[in-house]
Write a protein that holds these residues in place. Structure first.
Motif, PDB file in Angstrom:
ATOM      1  N   ASN A   1       0.821  -1.216   0.265  1.00 41.41           N
ATOM      2  CA  ASN A   1       0.099  -0.085  -0.060  1.00 41.41           C
ATOM      3  C   ASN A   1       1.080   1.431   0.054  1.00 41.41           C
ATOM      4  N   PRO A   2       1.309   1.814  -0.895  1.00 39.82           N
ATOM      5  CA  PRO A   2       2.060   2.671  -1.136  1.00 39.82           C
ATOM      6  C   PRO A   2       1.283   4.091  -0.445  1.00 39.82           C
ATOM      7  N   ILE A   3       1.995   5.030  -0.173  1.00 38.75           N
ATOM      8  CA  ILE A   3       1.683   6.446   0.257  1.00 38.75           C
ATOM      9  C   ILE A   3       1.820   7.587  -0.874  1.00 38.75           C
ATOM     10  N   LEU A   4       0.734   7.978  -1.044  1.00 32.72           N
ATOM     11  CA  LEU A   4       0.753   9.477  -2.091  1.00 32.72           C
ATOM     12  C   LEU A   4       0.994  10.465  -1.337  1.00 32.72           C
ATOM     13  N   CYS A   5       2.013  11.209  -1.573  1.00 36.13           N
ATOM     14  CA  CYS A   5       2.340  12.512  -0.952  1.00 36.13           C
ATOM     15  C   CYS A   5       2.078  13.721  -1.956  1.00 36.13           C
ATOM     16  N   THR A   6       0.944  14.322  -1.919  1.00 38.78           N
ATOM     17  CA  THR A   6       0.896  15.579  -2.615  1.00 38.78           C
ATOM     18  C   THR A   6       1.486  16.881  -2.126  1.00 38.78           C
ATOM     19  N   VAL A   7       2.121  17.716  -2.815  1.00 34.49           N
ATOM     20  CA  VAL A   7       2.915  18.865  -2.274  1.00 34.49           C
ATOM     21  C   VAL A   7       2.044  20.076  -3.175  1.00 34.49           C
ATOM     22  N   ASN A   8       1.332  20.823  -2.551  1.00 34.88           N
ATOM     23  CA  ASN A   8       0.682  22.045  -3.181  1.00 34.88           C
ATOM     24  C   ASN A   8       1.423  23.143  -2.556  1.00 34.88           C
ATOM     25  N   GLN A   9       1.926  24.033  -3.593  1.00 35.60           N
ATOM     26  CA  GLN A   9       2.512  25.250  -3.148  1.00 35.60           C
ATOM     27  C   GLN A   9       1.807  26.572  -3.858  1.00 35.60           C
ATOM     28  N   SER A  10       1.919  27.454  -3.339  1.00 35.16           N
ATOM     29  CA  SER A  10       1.234  28.634  -3.719  1.00 35.16           C
ATOM     30  C   SER A  10       1.863  30.183  -3.476  1.00 35.16           C
ATOM     31  N   ASN A  11       2.046  30.963  -4.479  1.00 35.39           N
ATOM     32  CA  ASN A  11       2.839  31.923  -3.892  1.00 35.39           C
ATOM     33  C   ASN A  11       1.894  33.150  -4.039  1.00 35.39           C
ATOM     34  N   TYR A  12       1.941  34.115  -3.285  1.00 34.57           N
ATOM     35  CA  TYR A  12       1.242  35.374  -3.080  1.00 34.57           C
ATOM     36  C   TYR A  12       1.864  36.508  -2.460  1.00 34.57           C
ATOM     37  N   THR A  13       1.383  37.768  -2.437  1.00 28.05           N
ATOM     38  CA  THR A  13       2.376  38.806  -2.100  1.00 28.05           C
ATOM     39  C   THR A  13       1.286  39.565  -1.211  1.00 28.05           C
ATOM     40  N   VAL A  14       1.875  39.880   0.268  1.00 28.10           N
ATOM     41  CA  VAL A  14       1.247  40.603   1.231  1.00 28.10           C
ATOM     42  C   VAL A  14       2.091  41.777   1.666  1.00 28.10           C
ATOM     43  N   GLY A  15       1.535  43.243   1.281  1.00 31.40           N
ATOM     44  CA  GLY A  15       2.370  44.351   1.501  1.00 31.40           C
ATOM     45  C   GLY A  15       3.774  44.313   0.674  1.00 31.40           C
ATOM     46  N   GLY A  16       3.820  43.869  -0.605  1.00 30.09           N
ATOM     47  CA  GLY A  16       5.151  43.843  -1.125  1.00 30.09           C
ATOM     48  C   GLY A  16       6.017  42.800  -0.841  1.00 30.09           C
ATOM     49  N   ASP A  17       5.665  42.085   0.093  1.00 30.12           N
ATOM     50  CA  ASP A  17       6.412  40.680   0.542  1.00 30.12           C
ATOM     51  C   ASP A  17       5.840  39.561  -0.056  1.00 30.12           C
ATOM     52  N   SER A  18       6.603  38.678  -0.969  1.00 31.21           N
ATOM     53  CA  SER A  18       6.350  37.444  -1.287  1.00 31.21           C
ATOM     54  C   SER A  18       6.519  36.605  -0.228  1.00 31.21           C
ATOM     55  N   ARG A  19       5.405  35.750  -0.534  1.00 34.33           N
ATOM     56  CA  ARG A  19       5.111  34.637   0.468  1.00 34.33           C
ATOM     57  C   ARG A  19       4.853  33.228  -0.193  1.00 34.33           C
ATOM     58  N   ARG A  20       4.941  32.259   0.331  1.00 30.98           N
ATOM     59  CA  ARG A  20       4.530  30.895  -0.145  1.00 30.98           C
ATOM     60  C   ARG A  20       3.946  30.251   0.828  1.00 30.98           C
ATOM     61  N   ASP A  21       2.710  29.569   0.396  1.00 33.21           N
ATOM     62  CA  ASP A  21       1.935  28.794   1.128  1.00 33.21           C
ATOM     63  C   ASP A  21       2.399  27.267   0.920  1.00 33.21           C
ATOM     64  N   THR A  22       2.577  26.292   1.698  1.00 34.63           N
ATOM     65  CA  THR A  22       2.968  25.029   1.398  1.00 34.63           C
ATOM     66  C   THR A  22       1.940  24.088   2.222  1.00 34.63           C
ATOM     67  N   GLU A  23       1.454  23.049   1.454  1.00 31.09           N
ATOM     68  CA  GLU A  23       0.433  22.173   1.943  1.00 31.09           C
ATOM     69  C   GLU A  23       0.944  20.668   1.647  1.00 31.09           C
ATOM     70  N   VAL A  24       1.028  19.868   2.430  1.00 30.76           N
ATOM     71  CA  VAL A  24       1.369  18.492   2.132  1.00 30.76           C
ATOM     72  C   VAL A  24       0.156  17.580   2.490  1.00 30.76           C
ATOM     73  N   ILE A  25      -0.287  16.898   1.457  1.00 30.21           N
ATOM     74  CA  ILE A  25      -1.466  15.979   1.813  1.00 30.21           C
ATOM     75  C   ILE A  25      -1.190  14.497   1.459  1.00 30.21           C
ATOM     76  N   ILE A  26      -1.365  13.620   2.338  1.00 30.21           N
ATOM     77  CA  ILE A  26      -1.118  12.240   2.194  1.00 30.21           C
ATOM     78  C   ILE A  26      -2.284  11.462   1.985  1.00 30.21           C
ATOM     79  N   ASN A  27      -2.192  10.653   0.945  1.00 32.82           N
ATOM     80  CA  ASN A  27      -3.235   9.715   0.372  1.00 32.82           C
ATOM     81  C   ASN A  27      -4.799  10.624   0.051  1.00 32.82           C
TER      82      ASN A  27
END
Length: 200
Positions: free
Chosen positions: A142-168
């Motif tokens: 039973n393999p594990i599927l690891c999905t990594v979702n990343q999104s970039n956004y800007t707040v007040g001129g600062d670039s930021r990245r949200d990262t979410e890791v989802i298992i199966n």
């Protein structure tokens, strides 16, 4: 008249009488008269760290019934391999059905744990760095599927990245717990294979 052997609980290995056995603090104290070297007990293994976390007690119950306690309590590297520890994906208690815990057998608990255990340490930075990946579990079936979702956004001129890791597909990685023999990756939900939801 009947001869009776003395109670073995009141005697040491050299047959010295100990009337206050109940006052002894641990097993090493039972061996009075012998040079005792108390083993250093590792209290930071995966199993011990699970027991300390109040949100992961159902996983502790699953391990207790699985026959794998020694595996999750062993220290350091896996014997006879070049593997540097293990990773256990554990779900918070509220998402593991109580009916699963109540009816769990040795086989079901073993299958469940092997399906959520990796050989080797895979902490969150490791999972993110590898991106969306399929990992081979301890069971291999039973393999594990690891999905990594990343999104970039800007707040007040600062670039930021949200990262979410989802298992199966359903379990979002909430945190990691570093242990002496590996890592626990805590999920907010768990996939519902047949052996979890009771239809196995």
């Amino acid at each position: 008249m009947t001869a009776m052997l003395p109670s073995s609980q009141l005697y040491t290995q050299d047959y010295r009488y100990l009337p206050d056995l109940c006052k002894l603090q641990n097993d090493a104290d039972r061996c009075v008269g012998y040079p005792i070297t108390k083993d250093i007990v590792d209290r930071n293994t995966i199993y011990d760290m699970l027991k300390k976390d109040t949100q992961l007690q159902k996983t502790v119950q699953i391990i207790d019934r699985s026959g794998l306690l020694k595996y999750f309590r062993q220290s350091g590297d896996l014997p006879g391999t070049d593997v540097n520890g293990i990773t256990l994906f554990a779900c918070v208690d509220e998402k593991i059905p109580q009916s699963f815990i109540d009816n769990i057998s040795l086989f079901r608990s073993n299958t469940f744990l092997n399906s959520y255990t990796l050989k080797g340490v895979a902490n969150i930075p490791y999972l993110v760095e590898n991106g969306t990946t399929v990992y081979r579990t301890r069971s291999g079936d039973n393999p594990i599927l690891c999905t990594v979702n990343q999104s970039n956004y800007t707040v007040g001129g600062d670039s930021r990245r949200d990262t979410e890791v989802i298992i199966n597909g359903v379990g979002r990685v909430v945190k990691e717990i570093n242990c002496s023999n590996g890592t626990i990756i805590v999920l907010d939900n768990i996939a519902a294979p047949a052996y979890v939801n009771g239809t196995y």
